[in-house]
Design an enzyme around this catalytic site. Sequence first.
Site: not given
Ligand code: SAH
Ligand code: SF4
Length: 395
Positions: A108, A126, A133, A137, A140, A244, A366
């Site tokens: 996406e 974005c 991935c 996390c 996510c 973070l 996003c």
């Molecule tokens: N992998 C990278 C980039 C993709 S995630 C990273 O983790 O930075 C992009 C952003 O979306 C990250 O800050 C991630 O923590 C956040 N994110 C992921 N799932 C989310 C959710 N369910 N609600 C809000 N933010 C989320």
């Molecule tokens: Fe991967 Fe974590 Fe970023 Fe989600 S938030 S895309 S699981 S690194």
Amino acid sequence: MNKIPVITSAEQSDQAAKKANLLGMSKDELSAFFVSLGEKPFRATQVMKWIYQFGVTDFFEMTNISKKLQHKLHEVACVVPPTVKYKEFSQDGTRKWVFEVTGGSLVETVLIPADDGKQFGRKTLCISSQVGCALDCSFCSTGKQGFERDLTPSEIIGQLWVANQSYMENVPPTERENRVTNVVMMGMGEPLLNYNPVVAAMSLMLDDHAFGLSKRRVTLSTSGVIPKMYDLAKDIDVALAISLHAPNDELRNELVPINKKYPLKDLIKAAKSYVYDENPRHKKHITIEYVMLAGVNDSDEHAHQLVDLLKDLPSKINLIPFNPFPHAPYGRSSNNRIHAFSHILNQAGFVCTIRQTRGDDIDAACGQLVGQVADRTRRAKKWQESIQKRQSHHE
Ligand code: SAH
Ligand code: SF4
């Protein structure tokens, strides 16, 4: 002549016929390609301008190229972005695409316009870097999907190309302008775990012969793959965001498991090294992303710990209201809680913003990019099937 290129089955078969796809090639690769055809290397920059600035995929429309070379390119090369599986344009200007990349996987891309609603105002795209991935996390939905594969440079830059194309309908090639002003690598995937293709694609974003975006308008977001952060500082100058989400190792180990491998102390050190520049005029900062999870990481105590952790790091903090997804083990912090948390950071002198949730009507907020893509595709398929059924019923 003025038509907008769409991906036709002829173009798909170009790729199947193993024509060289020029989309995603670096300037050097493209120069080498033209030299291999017995042409001068400067053809590369000419063709790049047609592809990236005027959105042209048909070599016969590239008017400053000889007829002979146009025919040659038509035989051996193609310009093919990833296939748009479906797209949705929201009332508030948000646009979303689901791409089907080679092998059938789905990714996406979301475009979020600034609130000012100006035609040429800020538009942030974005972009995804991987299918799924591996980092898992806990909050996510992409992580829950697992890792499928890395995207290629053309699949990454193709997302930006298609988003710009969507504003070029019915505009003659030489009057077309790219409208996307900012790119954030915040879609599916961990960009630093697909390092070379991501750097190659970002180089095209910055290249004046391609998209020519300013380095402050291209942001890579990472969950903290420390060794690659040091590489990035050497290889390309783009803005960096760090996901973070927790101010201490114990909690971060739980939310962002890669923290067990690369703990906070080392992450902050790597971040400081990334912003460090001997020239004080090149003042840089890191964006800190912090998803607000009700009762998990959003207390006053957490805010104070965050202030302490970031005290020597030039940073701006972006609080992201959690986007729930089915079976998510968390809830979104209340607005009052988010504001109280932000107040503590502001009082300590940090610039802190709260991310607006946009595009809710098309499920495009996003960070929510993905996860249920497959689900939604299934739903879309069902929807299409039901329309077809209804149509055949009326026939
Ligand atoms: N992998 C990278 C980039 C993709 S995630 C990273 O983790 O930075 C992009 C952003 O979306 C990250 O800050 C991630 O923590 C956040 N994110 C992921 N799932 C989310 C959710 N369910 N609600 C809000 N933010 C989320
Ligand atoms: Fe991967 Fe974590 Fe970023 Fe989600 S938030 S895309 S699981 S690194």
